[in-house]
Design an enzyme around this catalytic site. Structure first.
Site, PDB file in Angstrom:
ATOM      1  NE  ARG A 225      -4.471  -1.643   0.260  1.00  0.00           N
ATOM      2  CZ  ARG A 225      -4.316  -2.450  -0.670  1.00  0.00           C
ATOM      3  NH1 ARG A 225      -3.703  -2.783  -1.706  1.00  0.00           N
ATOM      4  NH2 ARG A 225      -5.620  -3.244  -0.673  1.00  0.00           N
ATOM      5  CG  HIS A 273      -3.581  -0.256  -6.731  1.00  0.00           C
ATOM      6  ND1 HIS A 273      -4.078   0.277  -5.693  1.00  0.00           N
ATOM      7  CD2 HIS A 273      -3.679  -1.569  -6.610  1.00  0.00           C
ATOM      8  CE1 HIS A 273      -4.470  -0.688  -4.598  1.00  0.00           C
ATOM      9  NE2 HIS A 273      -4.330  -1.791  -4.993  1.00  0.00           N
TER      10      HIS A 273
HETATM   11  C1  OXD Z   1      -6.522  -5.698  -3.017  1.00  0.00           C
HETATM   12  C2  OXD Z   1      -5.948  -4.815  -4.175  1.00  0.00           C
HETATM   13  O1  OXD Z   1      -6.249  -5.726  -1.851  1.00  0.00           O
HETATM   14  O2  OXD Z   1      -6.116  -4.643  -5.414  1.00  0.00           O
HETATM   15  O3  OXD Z   1      -7.091  -6.650  -3.611  1.00  0.00           O
HETATM   16  O4  OXD Z   1      -4.854  -3.936  -3.725  1.00  0.00           O
END
Ligand code: OXD
Length: 310
Positions: A225, A273
Site C-alpha cells: 500500500r 495499482h
Molecule cells: C487488493 C488490491 O487488496 O487490489 O486486492 O489492492
C-alpha cells in the site's frame, strides 16, 4: 437475509449484483444507494466504503472485502465489535502478485528500461546483466500472498529472505521477525518487495531510517500500500542515491496526482495499482459461500482479526 453491494464503480457493482442474484436467487441483493431498507442488510460486500457508510446499516453482521486488502474498510470507518470482516483469498491474485514482482525484477536485472531509453537515441551499448542465482530478494509480509511470492522466488533460484510479524517456516526462505530481523533483511537484499498488510503498526514502515540501511545498489518494489511508504523520505533517498530505484504500484493518493514528484524522479517505474486485480469469476464462489455461512451462523471464510485490522 439481505445483502448490499457498494463500490465506486457502477458497472462493477452491477456485475456483482448479477452474479450474486444468479447464485443466490432466494436472497435480496441490492446495490447502494438503491437500498429499500438499510435495517434489513446483514452483509455488506464492498470496496473502499466512504466515511460513515458502515454505520448506516444498523443490523450489519458482516463485511466482505472485494479485494485481498481490508485496510480500505477501516480507513474511514469504525467497525463495531461483533461485525465479522472477510477478505478475498484467491490463488490467482497471489499468482498475479508474483508475476508482477517477477516481471519488474527481471526487467531490472536485464536492464530493459535502460535499453528502452537507449533505443530512442539509437545507442548500441551492452551492459552486464544479473543472474537469478546471484540476486537476493527480501519480502516484507509473509501472509498468504507474501509466502507464496517468497516461495516462488526461492524455487526459481533467487536467494530469498522474508519478514513478518511472527516467524514463518517456508521452504527455501530465510524468515525473520522483529525490529532486528527487519533491519538485517533490509541491509542485505538487492530487491526489497513490500507485500505487508496496512495497519497502524506498518504505516510508514518504509522510511528514511530503513532506506538508509539498504545498499545503494538496492531497489524497492512496492505492491503493498502507498501508506507503507513515507513518500517524501523515498523521494529524498532516490534523489540522494541512498537506494538505486523503485517500482511503485501503489501510492498514498490514487490516482497519483499530476503534480507528484514521482512521475519525473529518475529510477522510478510507476504502474497504476495493477499488481493484482480481482476477477469476479474466480472470486465469487467464496463470497457466495460466505453469504451461506452467515445465514447458517457459521464462521466466515477468510475472516480477519478485526482488532488487528488484518
Ligand atoms: C487488493 C488490491 O487488496 O487490489 O486486492 O489492492
Amino acid at each position: 437475509m439481505s445483502v448490499a453491494i457498494y463500490t465506486k464503480n457502477e458497472k462493477q457493482s452491477a456485475r456483482w449484483q448479477e452474479v450474486l442474484r444468479r447464485e443466490l436467487p432466494d436472497l435480496s441483493i441490492e446495490v447502494y444507494p438503491s437500498i429499500k431498507d438499510f435495517s434489513k442488510i446483514k452483509l455488506l460486500v464492498c470496496w473502499k466504503p466512504y466515511k460513515g457508510l458502515i454505520e448506516r446499516f444498523p443490523n450489519l453482521k458482516a463485511i466482505q472485502s472485494l479485494g485481498a486488502g481490508v485496510d480500505h474498510i477501516f480507513k474511514e470507518n469504525t467497525v463495531a465489535s461483533g461485525i465479522q470482516v472477510s477478505k478475498v483469498v484467491d490463488h490467482q491474485l497471489r499468482q498475479d502478485m508474483w508475476e508482477h514482482a517477477l516481471s519488474i525484477i527481471m526487467a531490472d536485472m536485464k536492464n530493459l528500461r535502460l535499453y528502452q531509453e537507449r533505443q530512442k537515441e539509437k545507442i548500441w551499448k551492452p551492459k552486464r546483466y544479473k543472474r537469478m542465482k546471484d540476486v537476493s530478494i527480501g519480502i516484507l509480509g509473509l501472509g498468504s500472498i507474501g509466502s507464496y511470492v517468497a516461495s516462488r522466488f526461492a524455487e526459481m533460484g533467487f536467494s530469498v529472505q522474508g519478514w513478518s510479524r511472527s516467524d514463518k517456516d517456508i521452504d527455501g526462505v530465510e524468515s525473520s521477525c522483529g525490529e532486528a530481523g527487519l533491519k538485517n533483511l533490509c541491509s542485505s537484499v538487492d530487491y526489497l518487495v513490500n507485500i505487508l498488510p496496512l495497519t497502524e503498526a506498518t504505516r510508514g514502515i518504509l522510511n528514511d531510517d530503513l532506506f538508509s540501511l539498504m545498499k545503494p545498489s538496492s531497489y524497492l518494489v512496492n505492491i503493498g500500500r502507498g501508506a507503507h511508504v513515507v513518500e517524501e523520505d523515498l523521494l529524498k533517498c532516490l534523489e540522494e542515491e541512498v537506494i538505486r530505484g523503485a517500482a511503485l504500484d501503489v501510492f498514498s493518493t490514487e490516482p497519483l496526482p499530476e503534480n507528484s514528484a514521482f512521475w519525473h524522479r529518475a529510477g522510478v517505474t510507476i504502474t497504476p495499482h495493477v499488481a493484482s486485480l480481482t476477477h469476479i469469476d474466480s472470486v465469487y464462489p467464496q463470497v457466495v459461500e460466505n453469504v451461506k455461512r452467515l445465514e447458517a451462523n457459521l464462521p466466515l471464510l477468510n475472516a480477519i482479526d478485526v482488532r488487528r485490522e488484518y
